[in-house]
Design a protein around this motif. Structure first.
Motif: not given
Length: 290
Positions: A75, A77, A98, A102-104, A119, A121, A131
């Motif tokens: 989250e 990066g 981000l 958001w997160r990866m 990414s 949302s 993303g």
């Protein structure tokens, strides 16, 4: 005729969303994460010993790093992840930056050792919440690869590294796309539909590639994982006894055992790790090259 295999439950850690199984040949272990509960698990497959580490951030995906430890999509990066006996240590700073919440999500290494992840949302159904894909390569260089995803998933590369597969799991944007891939630059082009919801019978989730160039995809909501030939034909199915398998990796001495994660859904179970030995051989996944 489509071959059908039944996976067996080999660990029941009670995960909420178990994801990203990673095989460590050196340790004869499989690792995976529980994304919302911020935990990382390791199962010694020979002895059945299971242990876990608490994580300080949500990790959507990770891969073994050639420099030691792991590269992780979080989250915050991309980050380096080191496991010590009592704790997991992150080193941040690579990016991407981000937005809050958001997160990866899903991630994997290409054949050149760049690590890719998309990414996501916290509200992917909203109109403007798209993303994108990012990669991190040598010396920590982050490249925006683009794309438009609600819930990016299914990253995998053909054995020769010249085809990239990626999916979207969100019900409003369900698809699997195959791109021409330039191994030298990482550029993607000529995207073509490869599989859709109607073909899979479930939403496409995590994926892996085997040595025949066939693409294995978890068909969430269907209790199945599917082997798709390069022509897009389903020729093998793995069944699990929960509705939502999330991802798979190949492991074992000859990479013919599929290790499968799942998510837990109220009333129907899940969150377990499954395994099945197959008459197919996976590929040794590349390590991240820092």
């Amino acid at each position: 005729m489509t071959a059908t295999f039944k996976a067996e439950r080999i660990a029941s850690p009670g995960c909420t969303i178990a994801e990203c199984p990673v095989w460590s040949a050196r340790e004869n272990c499989v690792y995976w994460v529980d994304i919302p509960e911020k935990r990382l698990f390791r199962l010694d497959v020979a002895y059945g010993h299971l242990r876990s580490w608490a994580l300080s951030v949500k990790v959507g995906a990770f891969a073994i790093s050639d420099g030691g430890g792991f590269i992780a999509a979080t989250e915050k990066g991309f980050a380096h992840l080191a496991l010590e006996e009592e704790q997991a240590l992150f080193t941040f700073g690579a990016g991407p930056d981000l937005p809050p919440g958001w997160r990866m999500n899903d991630g994997a290494c290409d054949r050149q050792g760049r690590f890719w992840a998309g990414s996501i949302s916290p509200t992917p159904a909203e109109a403007d919440q798209w993303g994108a894909l990012f990669s991190i390569g040598q010396e920590g260089q982050v490249v925006v690869r683009g794309g438009a995803f609600r819930v990016q998933n299914g990253l995998a590369w053909s054995p020769d590294g010249r085809r990239l597969y990626v999916s979207d799991s969100h019900i409003s944007n369900v698809h699997v796309t195959r791109y021409d891939f330039d191994p030298e630059t990482g550029a993607c082009s000529n995207g073509q539909p490869f599989a859709d919801h109607a073909l899979l019978g479930g939403r496409p989730d995590g994926a892996a590639m085997d040595s025949d160039g066939c693409y294995w995809i978890a068909a969430s909501d269907s209790g199945r994982l599917l082997r798709l030939t390069p022509e897009g034909r389903i020729d093998a199915v793995i069944e699990v006894d929960v509705p939502n398998p999330t991802n798979l990796c190949f492991g074992g001495a000859d990479l013919s055992t599929a290790y499968i994660t799942s998510l837990r859904r109220e009333g129907v179970g899940g969150g377990d790790l499954f395994a099945v030995t197959l008459p197919f051989q996976g590929l040794a996944e590349p390590c991240y090259q820092p």
